[in-house]
Design an enzyme around this catalytic site. Structure first.
Site, PDB file in Angstrom:
ATOM      1  N   THR A 121       0.827  -1.209   0.000  1.00  0.00           N
ATOM      2  CA  THR A 121       0.000   0.000   0.000  1.00  0.00           C
ATOM      3  C   THR A 121       0.862   1.259   0.000  1.00  0.00           C
ATOM      4  O   THR A 121       1.995   1.247   0.504  1.00  0.00           O
ATOM      5  CB  THR A 121      -0.892  -0.006   1.258  1.00  0.00           C
ATOM      6  OG1 THR A 121      -1.510   1.270   1.401  1.00  0.00           O
ATOM      7  CG2 THR A 121      -0.096  -0.281   2.534  1.00  0.00           C
ATOM      8  N   ASP A 122       0.305   2.345  -0.522  1.00  0.00           N
ATOM      9  CA  ASP A 122       1.007   3.641  -0.467  1.00  0.00           C
ATOM     10  C   ASP A 122       1.107   4.169   0.959  1.00  0.00           C
ATOM     11  O   ASP A 122       1.891   5.086   1.234  1.00  0.00           O
ATOM     12  CB  ASP A 122       0.328   4.670  -1.380  1.00  0.00           C
ATOM     13  CG  ASP A 122      -1.138   4.936  -1.049  1.00  0.00           C
ATOM     14  OD1 ASP A 122      -1.683   4.316  -0.118  1.00  0.00           O
ATOM     15  OD2 ASP A 122      -1.738   5.782  -1.740  1.00  0.00           O
ATOM     16  N   GLU A 123       0.321   3.584   1.885  1.00  0.00           N
ATOM     17  CA  GLU A 123       0.326   4.094   3.264  1.00  0.00           C
ATOM     18  C   GLU A 123       1.649   3.865   3.967  1.00  0.00           C
ATOM     19  O   GLU A 123       1.893   4.462   5.022  1.00  0.00           O
ATOM     20  CB  GLU A 123      -0.799   3.447   4.073  1.00  0.00           C
ATOM     21  CG  GLU A 123      -2.161   3.794   3.540  1.00  0.00           C
ATOM     22  CD  GLU A 123      -3.279   3.431   4.493  1.00  0.00           C
ATOM     23  OE1 GLU A 123      -3.004   3.150   5.670  1.00  0.00           O
ATOM     24  OE2 GLU A 123      -4.432   3.424   4.044  1.00  0.00           O
ATOM     25  N   TYR A 148      -2.016  -0.671  11.080  1.00  0.00           N
ATOM     26  CA  TYR A 148      -2.132  -1.328   9.761  1.00  0.00           C
ATOM     27  C   TYR A 148      -0.935  -1.001   8.880  1.00  0.00           C
ATOM     28  O   TYR A 148      -0.234  -1.893   8.378  1.00  0.00           O
ATOM     29  CB  TYR A 148      -3.436  -0.918   9.071  1.00  0.00           C
ATOM     30  CG  TYR A 148      -3.422  -1.194   7.578  1.00  0.00           C
ATOM     31  CD1 TYR A 148      -3.403  -2.500   7.095  1.00  0.00           C
ATOM     32  CD2 TYR A 148      -3.396  -0.142   6.651  1.00  0.00           C
ATOM     33  CE1 TYR A 148      -3.360  -2.756   5.724  1.00  0.00           C
ATOM     34  CE2 TYR A 148      -3.362  -0.393   5.289  1.00  0.00           C
ATOM     35  CZ  TYR A 148      -3.345  -1.698   4.825  1.00  0.00           C
ATOM     36  OH  TYR A 148      -3.297  -1.955   3.476  1.00  0.00           O
ATOM     37  N   LYS A 152       2.180  -3.309   7.294  1.00  0.00           N
ATOM     38  CA  LYS A 152       2.428  -3.447   5.848  1.00  0.00           C
ATOM     39  C   LYS A 152       3.864  -3.005   5.530  1.00  0.00           C
ATOM     40  O   LYS A 152       4.551  -3.642   4.729  1.00  0.00           O
ATOM     41  CB  LYS A 152       1.425  -2.638   5.034  1.00  0.00           C
ATOM     42  CG  LYS A 152      -0.007  -3.158   5.064  1.00  0.00           C
ATOM     43  CD  LYS A 152      -0.162  -4.566   4.485  1.00  0.00           C
ATOM     44  CE  LYS A 152       0.073  -4.627   2.982  1.00  0.00           C
ATOM     45  NZ  LYS A 152      -0.273  -5.968   2.433  1.00  0.00           N
TER      46      LYS A 152
HETATM   47  P1  NAD Z   1      -9.725  -7.335   2.178  1.00  0.00           P
HETATM   48  O1  NAD Z   1      -9.751  -7.084   3.645  1.00  0.00           O
HETATM   49  O2  NAD Z   1     -10.932  -7.052   1.364  1.00  0.00           O
HETATM   50  O3  NAD Z   1      -9.341  -8.857   1.895  1.00  0.00           O
HETATM   51  C1  NAD Z   1      -8.318  -9.523   2.627  1.00  0.00           C
HETATM   52  C2  NAD Z   1      -8.467 -11.020   2.360  1.00  0.00           C
HETATM   53  O4  NAD Z   1      -7.379 -11.693   3.038  1.00  0.00           O
HETATM   54  C3  NAD Z   1      -9.773 -11.612   2.895  1.00  0.00           C
HETATM   55  O5  NAD Z   1     -10.337 -12.482   1.936  1.00  0.00           O
HETATM   56  C4  NAD Z   1      -9.325 -12.388   4.136  1.00  0.00           C
HETATM   57  O6  NAD Z   1     -10.152 -13.505   4.425  1.00  0.00           O
HETATM   58  C5  NAD Z   1      -7.910 -12.807   3.749  1.00  0.00           C
HETATM   59  N1  NAD Z   1      -7.052 -13.061   4.912  1.00  0.00           N
HETATM   60  C6  NAD Z   1      -6.895 -12.261   5.998  1.00  0.00           C
HETATM   61  N2  NAD Z   1      -6.024 -12.852   6.870  1.00  0.00           N
HETATM   62  C7  NAD Z   1      -5.627 -14.017   6.292  1.00  0.00           C
HETATM   63  C8  NAD Z   1      -4.739 -15.048   6.684  1.00  0.00           C
HETATM   64  N3  NAD Z   1      -4.061 -15.002   7.861  1.00  0.00           N
HETATM   65  N4  NAD Z   1      -4.546 -16.094   5.845  1.00  0.00           N
HETATM   66  C9  NAD Z   1      -5.225 -16.161   4.668  1.00  0.00           C
HETATM   67  N5  NAD Z   1      -6.084 -15.232   4.247  1.00  0.00           N
HETATM   68  C10 NAD Z   1      -6.290 -14.163   5.056  1.00  0.00           C
HETATM   69  O7  NAD Z   1      -8.465  -6.520   1.638  1.00  0.00           O
HETATM   70  P2  NAD Z   1      -8.242  -5.785   0.240  1.00  0.00           P
HETATM   71  O8  NAD Z   1      -8.754  -4.417   0.338  1.00  0.00           O
HETATM   72  O9  NAD Z   1      -8.674  -6.680  -0.839  1.00  0.00           O
HETATM   73  O10 NAD Z   1      -6.637  -5.699   0.253  1.00  0.00           O
HETATM   74  C11 NAD Z   1      -5.864  -6.767  -0.266  1.00  0.00           C
HETATM   75  C12 NAD Z   1      -4.405  -6.391  -0.224  1.00  0.00           C
HETATM   76  O11 NAD Z   1      -4.206  -5.196  -0.964  1.00  0.00           O
HETATM   77  C13 NAD Z   1      -3.876  -6.117   1.178  1.00  0.00           C
HETATM   78  O12 NAD Z   1      -2.554  -6.637   1.253  1.00  0.00           O
HETATM   79  C14 NAD Z   1      -3.853  -4.611   1.283  1.00  0.00           C
HETATM   80  O13 NAD Z   1      -2.852  -4.172   2.169  1.00  0.00           O
HETATM   81  C15 NAD Z   1      -3.528  -4.241  -0.152  1.00  0.00           C
HETATM   82  N6  NAD Z   1      -3.995  -2.923  -0.601  1.00  0.00           N
HETATM   83  C16 NAD Z   1      -5.314  -2.574  -0.492  1.00  0.00           C
HETATM   84  C17 NAD Z   1      -5.751  -1.352  -0.998  1.00  0.00           C
HETATM   85  C18 NAD Z   1      -7.204  -0.929  -0.917  1.00  0.00           C
HETATM   86  O14 NAD Z   1      -7.532   0.201  -1.285  1.00  0.00           O
HETATM   87  N7  NAD Z   1      -8.127  -1.784  -0.478  1.00  0.00           N
HETATM   88  C19 NAD Z   1      -4.819  -0.478  -1.600  1.00  0.00           C
HETATM   89  C20 NAD Z   1      -3.480  -0.868  -1.678  1.00  0.00           C
HETATM   90  C21 NAD Z   1      -3.087  -2.091  -1.185  1.00  0.00           C
HETATM   91  O1  DAU Z   2      -4.136   3.883   0.413  1.00  0.00           O
HETATM   92  C1  DAU Z   2      -4.335   2.499   0.345  1.00  0.00           C
HETATM   93  C2  DAU Z   2      -5.173   2.039   1.520  1.00  0.00           C
HETATM   94  O2  DAU Z   2      -6.501   2.502   1.252  1.00  0.00           O
HETATM   95  C3  DAU Z   2      -5.152   0.534   1.728  1.00  0.00           C
HETATM   96  O3  DAU Z   2      -3.855   0.149   2.102  1.00  0.00           O
HETATM   97  C4  DAU Z   2      -6.139   0.106   2.804  1.00  0.00           C
HETATM   98  O4  DAU Z   2      -6.195  -1.313   2.881  1.00  0.00           O
HETATM   99  C5  DAU Z   2      -7.516   0.638   2.435  1.00  0.00           C
HETATM  100  O5  DAU Z   2      -8.440   0.330   3.467  1.00  0.00           O
HETATM  101  C6  DAU Z   2      -7.455   2.144   2.233  1.00  0.00           C
HETATM  102  O6  DAU Z   2      -7.134   2.818   3.473  1.00  0.00           O
HETATM  103  P1  DAU Z   2      -7.914   4.151   3.946  1.00  0.00           P
HETATM  104  O7  DAU Z   2      -7.799   4.226   5.407  1.00  0.00           O
HETATM  105  O8  DAU Z   2      -7.509   5.313   3.114  1.00  0.00           O
HETATM  106  O9  DAU Z   2      -9.423   3.712   3.470  1.00  0.00           O
HETATM  107  P2  DAU Z   2     -10.860   3.893   4.161  1.00  0.00           P
HETATM  108  O10 DAU Z   2     -11.837   3.427   3.125  1.00  0.00           O
HETATM  109  O11 DAU Z   2     -10.927   3.308   5.503  1.00  0.00           O
HETATM  110  O12 DAU Z   2     -10.982   5.473   4.296  1.00  0.00           O
HETATM  111  C7  DAU Z   2     -10.826   6.343   3.183  1.00  0.00           C
HETATM  112  C8  DAU Z   2     -10.913   7.773   3.715  1.00  0.00           C
HETATM  113  O13 DAU Z   2     -12.249   8.023   4.131  1.00  0.00           O
HETATM  114  C9  DAU Z   2     -10.044   8.036   4.915  1.00  0.00           C
HETATM  115  O14 DAU Z   2      -9.554   9.369   4.826  1.00  0.00           O
HETATM  116  C10 DAU Z   2     -10.991   7.913   6.099  1.00  0.00           C
HETATM  117  C11 DAU Z   2     -12.294   8.403   5.526  1.00  0.00           C
HETATM  118  N1  DAU Z   2     -13.538   7.800   6.073  1.00  0.00           N
HETATM  119  C12 DAU Z   2     -13.623   6.456   6.189  1.00  0.00           C
HETATM  120  C13 DAU Z   2     -14.791   5.858   6.625  1.00  0.00           C
HETATM  121  C14 DAU Z   2     -14.888   4.349   6.785  1.00  0.00           C
HETATM  122  C15 DAU Z   2     -14.625   8.628   6.362  1.00  0.00           C
HETATM  123  O15 DAU Z   2     -14.564   9.871   6.238  1.00  0.00           O
HETATM  124  N2  DAU Z   2     -15.791   8.044   6.786  1.00  0.00           N
HETATM  125  C16 DAU Z   2     -15.918   6.692   6.933  1.00  0.00           C
HETATM  126  O16 DAU Z   2     -17.010   6.219   7.318  1.00  0.00           O
END
Ligand code: NAD
Ligand code: DAU
Length: 332
Positions: A121-123, A148, A152
């Site tokens: 992630t960019d975080e 989190y 990562k």
């Molecule tokens: P998600 O929470 O939707 O899915 C995570 C999946 O991993 C689930 O299916 C869960 O059951 C599985 N999991 C969790 N713990 C596990 C374990 N110990 N063993 C096996 N499986 C397990 O997450 P997502 O949003 O799809 O993110 C997927 C990946 O992408 C993560 O590594 C996250 O850091 C990265 N990522 C997410 C975003 C975003 O915007 N969502 C952006 C950049 C990177």
């Molecule tokens: O940048 C990549 C990341 O993006 C991933 O690594 C994470 O897995 C993914 O969850 C996401 O992280 P954020 O914390 O940015 O996503 P989230 O959807 O939780 O929140 C997006 C923005 O919205 C953040 O600034 C918090 C805000 N927010 C979130 C929720 C749930 C609100 O204002 N209201 C809300 O109810």
């Protein structure tokens, strides 16, 4: 044809990648997923049984991981605890999965000589000021803010160390915020869409000035497939689609697209340590590997995502009450 192991393939982005691989390659995929609260087998429905196999299990289980690595050519590692708000509530599962789970996969990759792509992630880079002209690049120093993002960041550093010290054949990508169908409704965009469907006012943390750099999950998947095909071992690639928007604008756009007044939302308690702004410079991926995003119209992509949540209430409704109860207890 290659045999891929996709960890976390029942989650939001992992399941998108599995669908993408089936549609665009002839690879065979085995999904390894623990099916935590965030995993959903319904996200893998409709895939051909002769192309996709599912194994329920933990990436931190060395015997299971060793067994599965013996039968594949490459591993794409999505599995993680992924939600910042949960990590503030209970960090321990983030250490178990994101750190120990990734370590377990790296040890298996080392033993079997398996190609591994690590999804991050960019975080890991922390946050930027709103007026900073710079964006994150592959050489931005790590500076994570939350439990989190620190786990990562730790997992990325483990991958780098296993490449350098043990010659593991790994690449890393760090992507910005994804949106699209099948995202768990704890996350910002689907939470607000499903709130409006349920007649609940959307909830904006703080003033809503925080900026996220949105990319459609389909574009994330095409980028990962590009890195798997053409990426240089040991390299990191940032994935982004020039999609910076502040949260207030996004919530107002959701309301407008759903036929509500743009100001029909509540400001709620801010997230502790809330990162202000993320922004990705994906020049390296575009120039060195030739990748381009397909989604360039955020409003159109968001509109299609709203349509999907309206049409697929069976997929998200079982999680809605518990998700809102979790937030309500924190004043969010
Ligand atoms: P998600 O929470 O939707 O899915 C995570 C999946 O991993 C689930 O299916 C869960 O059951 C599985 N999991 C969790 N713990 C596990 C374990 N110990 N063993 C096996 N499986 C397990 O997450 P997502 O949003 O799809 O993110 C997927 C990946 O992408 C993560 O590594 C996250 O850091 C990265 N990522 C997410 C975003 C975003 O915007 N969502 C952006 C950049 C990177
Ligand atoms: O940048 C990549 C990341 O993006 C991933 O690594 C994470 O897995 C993914 O969850 C996401 O992280 P954020 O914390 O940015 O996503 P989230 O959807 O939780 O929140 C997006 C923005 O919205 C953040 O600034 C918090 C805000 N927010 C979130 C929720 C749930 C609100 O204002 N209201 C809300 O109810």
């Amino acid at each position: 044809m290659s045999r891929l192991l996709v960890t976390g393939g029942a989650g939001f982005i992992g399941s998108n990648f599995v669908h993408h691989v089936v549609a665009h390659t002839d690879h065979h995929v085995t999904v390894l997923d623990k099916l935590t609260y965030a995993g959903n087998l319904a996200s893998l429905e409709g895939l051909p049984a002769d192309r996709v196999a599912f194994v329920q299990g933990d990436i931190a289980d060395p015997a299971l991981v060793d067994d599965l690595f013996g039968g594949v050519d490459a591993v794409v590692h999505y599995a993680a605890e992924s939600h910042n708000d949960n990590s503030l509530n209970d960090p321990r599962p983030f250490l178990d999965t994101n750190i120990i789970g990734t370590y377990t996969l790296l040890e298996a990759a080392r033993k079997h000589g398996t190609r591994l792509h690590h999804i991050s992630t960019d975080e890991v880079y922390g946050d930027l000021e709103l007026d900073d002209p710079e964006r994150f690049t592959e050489s931005t120093p790590y500076n994570p803010s939350s439990p989190y993002s620190s786990t990562k960041a730790g997992s990325d550093l483990l991958v780098r160390a296993w490449v350098r010290s043990f010659g593991v054949q790994a690449t890393i990508s760090n992507c910005s915020n994804n949106y699209g169908p099948y995202q768990h409704i704890e996350k910002f965009i689907p939470r607000q869409i499903t709130n409006v469907i349920r007649g609940i006012r959307p909830k904006l943390y703080g003033a809503g000035e925080n900026v996220r750099d949105w990319i459609h999950a389909d574009d994330h998947s095409s980028a990962v497939l590009t890195i798997l095909d053409k990426g240089v071992i040991g390299q990191t690639y940032l994935i982004g689609a020039d999609g910076e928007k502040n949260n207030k604008d996004v919530v107002e756009l959701i309301l407008t697209l759903m036929g509500q007044d743009a100001d029909a939302y509540d400001h709620v308690t801010d997230r502790a340590g809330h990162d202000l702004r993320y922004a990705i410079d994906s020049t390296k991926l575009r120039t060195e590997l030739g990748w381009q995003p397909a989604y360039r119209d955020f409003e159109a992509g968001l509109g299609a995502t709203i349509d999907w949540y309206r049409a697929n209430e069976d997929w998200w409704a079982p999680a809605k009450d518990a998700t809102e109860a979790f937030y309500a207890a924190k004043g969010q």
